[in-house]
Write a protein that holds these residues in place. Sequence first.
Motif, PDB file in Angstrom:
ATOM      1  N   MET A 111       0.842  -1.205   0.000  1.00  0.00           N
ATOM      2  CA  MET A 111       0.000   0.000   0.000  1.00  0.00           C
ATOM      3  C   MET A 111       0.869   1.243   0.000  1.00  0.00           C
ATOM      4  N   ARG A 112       0.477   2.213  -0.833  1.00  0.00           N
ATOM      5  CA  ARG A 112       1.174   3.503  -0.806  1.00  0.00           C
ATOM      6  C   ARG A 112       0.360   4.509   0.006  1.00  0.00           C
ATOM      7  N   LEU A 113       1.093   5.339   0.739  1.00  0.00           N
ATOM      8  CA  LEU A 113       0.452   6.289   1.628  1.00  0.00           C
ATOM      9  C   LEU A 113       1.185   7.630   1.531  1.00  0.00           C
ATOM     10  N   ASP A 114       0.488   8.677   1.110  1.00  0.00           N
ATOM     11  CA  ASP A 114       1.072  10.023   1.055  1.00  0.00           C
ATOM     12  C   ASP A 114       0.399  10.907   2.093  1.00  0.00           C
ATOM     13  N   VAL A 115       1.191  11.769   2.744  1.00  0.00           N
ATOM     14  CA  VAL A 115       0.635  12.731   3.690  1.00  0.00           C
ATOM     15  C   VAL A 115       1.148  14.106   3.310  1.00  0.00           C
TER      16      VAL A 115
ATOM     17  N   GLU B 193     -14.944  -0.600  10.594  1.00  0.00           N
ATOM     18  CA  GLU B 193     -15.485  -0.931   9.265  1.00  0.00           C
ATOM     19  C   GLU B 193     -14.796  -0.100   8.177  1.00  0.00           C
ATOM     20  N   LEU B 194     -14.604   1.196   8.446  1.00  0.00           N
ATOM     21  CA  LEU B 194     -13.927   2.041   7.457  1.00  0.00           C
ATOM     22  C   LEU B 194     -12.443   1.686   7.366  1.00  0.00           C
ATOM     23  N   ALA B 195     -11.841   1.309   8.499  1.00  0.00           N
ATOM     24  CA  ALA B 195     -10.439   0.877   8.484  1.00  0.00           C
ATOM     25  C   ALA B 195     -10.276  -0.331   7.558  1.00  0.00           C
ATOM     26  N   VAL B 196     -11.200  -1.281   7.661  1.00  0.00           N
ATOM     27  CA  VAL B 196     -11.160  -2.474   6.801  1.00  0.00           C
ATOM     28  C   VAL B 196     -11.307  -2.062   5.339  1.00  0.00           C
ATOM     29  N   GLU B 197     -12.250  -1.160   5.081  1.00  0.00           N
ATOM     30  CA  GLU B 197     -12.474  -0.681   3.706  1.00  0.00           C
ATOM     31  C   GLU B 197     -11.203  -0.029   3.152  1.00  0.00           C
ATOM     32  N   LEU B 198     -10.600   0.871   3.935  1.00  0.00           N
ATOM     33  CA  LEU B 198      -9.402   1.581   3.459  1.00  0.00           C
ATOM     34  C   LEU B 198      -8.213   0.641   3.303  1.00  0.00           C
ATOM     35  N   SER B 199      -8.158  -0.424   4.123  1.00  0.00           N
ATOM     36  CA  SER B 199      -7.027  -1.353   4.035  1.00  0.00           C
ATOM     37  C   SER B 199      -7.042  -2.126   2.717  1.00  0.00           C
ATOM     38  N   GLY B 200      -8.180  -2.090   2.024  1.00  0.00           N
ATOM     39  CA  GLY B 200      -8.269  -2.754   0.728  1.00  0.00           C
ATOM     40  C   GLY B 200      -7.910  -1.851  -0.433  1.00  0.00           C
ATOM     41  N   ARG B 201      -7.582  -0.598  -0.164  1.00  0.00           N
ATOM     42  CA  ARG B 201      -7.226   0.347  -1.229  1.00  0.00           C
ATOM     43  C   ARG B 201      -5.716   0.372  -1.412  1.00  0.00           C
ATOM     44  N   PRO B 202      -5.237   0.487  -2.649  1.00  0.00           N
ATOM     45  CA  PRO B 202      -3.789   0.456  -2.869  1.00  0.00           C
ATOM     46  C   PRO B 202      -3.080   1.770  -2.562  1.00  0.00           C
ATOM     47  N   TRP B 203      -3.837   2.888  -2.490  1.00  0.00           N
ATOM     48  CA  TRP B 203      -3.169   4.183  -2.376  1.00  0.00           C
ATOM     49  C   TRP B 203      -4.048   5.175  -1.600  1.00  0.00           C
ATOM     50  N   LEU B 204      -3.563   5.587  -0.433  1.00  0.00           N
ATOM     51  CA  LEU B 204      -4.278   6.589   0.362  1.00  0.00           C
ATOM     52  C   LEU B 204      -3.475   7.885   0.377  1.00  0.00           C
ATOM     53  N   VAL B 205      -4.151   9.010   0.169  1.00  0.00           N
ATOM     54  CA  VAL B 205      -3.524  10.331   0.255  1.00  0.00           C
ATOM     55  C   VAL B 205      -4.224  11.101   1.375  1.00  0.00           C
ATOM     56  N   PHE B 206      -3.461  11.464   2.417  1.00  0.00           N
ATOM     57  CA  PHE B 206      -4.036  12.178   3.558  1.00  0.00           C
ATOM     58  C   PHE B 206      -3.830  13.686   3.408  1.00  0.00           C
ATOM     59  N   ALA B 207      -4.879  14.448   3.708  1.00  0.00           N
ATOM     60  CA  ALA B 207      -4.809  15.908   3.659  1.00  0.00           C
ATOM     61  C   ALA B 207      -5.236  16.485   5.003  1.00  0.00           C
ATOM     62  N   PRO B 208      -4.359  16.382   6.026  1.00  0.00           N
ATOM     63  CA  PRO B 208      -4.720  16.932   7.333  1.00  0.00           C
ATOM     64  C   PRO B 208      -4.614  18.455   7.337  1.00  0.00           C
ATOM     65  N   ALA B 209      -5.644  19.111   7.871  1.00  0.00           N
ATOM     66  CA  ALA B 209      -5.674  20.575   7.899  1.00  0.00           C
ATOM     67  C   ALA B 209      -5.307  21.095   9.282  1.00  0.00           C
ATOM     68  N   ARG B 210      -4.768  22.290   9.312  1.00  0.00           N
ATOM     69  CA  ARG B 210      -4.639  23.067  10.550  1.00  0.00           C
ATOM     70  C   ARG B 210      -5.646  24.201  10.429  1.00  0.00           C
ATOM     71  N   TYR B 211      -5.672  25.110  11.371  1.00  0.00           N
ATOM     72  CA  TYR B 211      -6.595  26.242  11.332  1.00  0.00           C
ATOM     73  C   TYR B 211      -8.047  25.755  11.272  1.00  0.00           C
ATOM     74  N   GLU B 212      -8.917  26.505  10.617  1.00  0.00           N
ATOM     75  CA  GLU B 212     -10.347  26.163  10.595  1.00  0.00           C
ATOM     76  C   GLU B 212     -10.709  25.185   9.484  1.00  0.00           C
TER      77      GLU B 212
ATOM     78  N   GLU C 246      -2.386   3.660  11.671  1.00  0.00           N
ATOM     79  CA  GLU C 246      -2.116   2.474  12.484  1.00  0.00           C
ATOM     80  C   GLU C 246      -3.265   1.472  12.403  1.00  0.00           C
ATOM     81  N   ALA C 247      -4.495   1.986  12.434  1.00  0.00           N
ATOM     82  CA  ALA C 247      -5.666   1.094  12.348  1.00  0.00           C
ATOM     83  C   ALA C 247      -5.706   0.372  11.010  1.00  0.00           C
ATOM     84  N   VAL C 248      -5.318   1.062   9.942  1.00  0.00           N
ATOM     85  CA  VAL C 248      -5.340   0.467   8.599  1.00  0.00           C
ATOM     86  C   VAL C 248      -4.147  -0.479   8.403  1.00  0.00           C
TER      87      VAL C 248
END
Length: 248
Positions: free
Chosen positions: A1-5, A98-117, A155-157
């Motif tokens: 699995m590829r993971l970008d943050v 349930e969502l962790a299981v769903e995401l663990s089946g995807r080959p590529w997750l891109v995370f977009a964590p925000a700061r501020y509002e 970690e959950a995924v």
Amino acid sequence: MRLDVVTIFPEYLEPLNVSLVGKARVNGLLDVRVHDLRQWTHDRHNTVDDSPYGGGPGMVMKPDPWGEALDAVRADGDPGIAPVLVVPTPSGRPFTQELAVELSGRPWLVFAPARYEGIDRRVIDAYAEQWEVHEVSIGDYVLAGGEAAVLVITEAVARLLPGVLGNAESHRDDSFAPGAMADLLEGPVYTKPPVWRDRDIPEVLVSGHHGRIARWRRDQAFRRTDAHRPDLIERCDPAALDKYDRAL
Ligand code: 6GU
């Protein structure tokens, strides 16, 4: 699995080098790439935020750096693999196993964590036209930013990926006793020594009677769930519980 943050605090993601996720990376099961959002800014101050239209407190993350960042991440990946965008936000839908299981089946997750509002809404709307997008919250409280949620979700995924956990562990919680115990909290656990500060362990656990041990554990799980999460008992399927009972 590829993971970008993509984040303005890349160092916040350092724990991804440690423990289970770190080991999964070393073993080639996870390809993690952390990017500094500010590399896609073009002004002298590397500005990523601005005041909200309509007024109000706080700042909003500008759409331009996010758009450039997500396009660059996409362009750097396999064109044949669809990225899934995960946006941690307290106004998202609850992150569940349930969502962790769903995401663990995807080959590529891109995370977009925000700061501020948060991020200018048009970014999420635009990418939702091309990518699968999940806006997720990790609980009913407010964090200063989504980075801690990225650590939680990762970690959950990651522990669900084939080869990351030992076989015995990975299959125990998830596939043993389908339905019934899955909806209950785990009861207490004990190990050696048999007496610690004058406290014994429950006798049933050394009885050697596997049926009684299983029944006792189920009973403890019920008591604990009733005390801490009565909402889980409410939505327990009685038929599944009966089936579990007969198996004991
Ligand atoms: Cl995902 N982000 C922030 N900032 N706060 C949260 C959250 C996420 N989940 C719960 N609170």
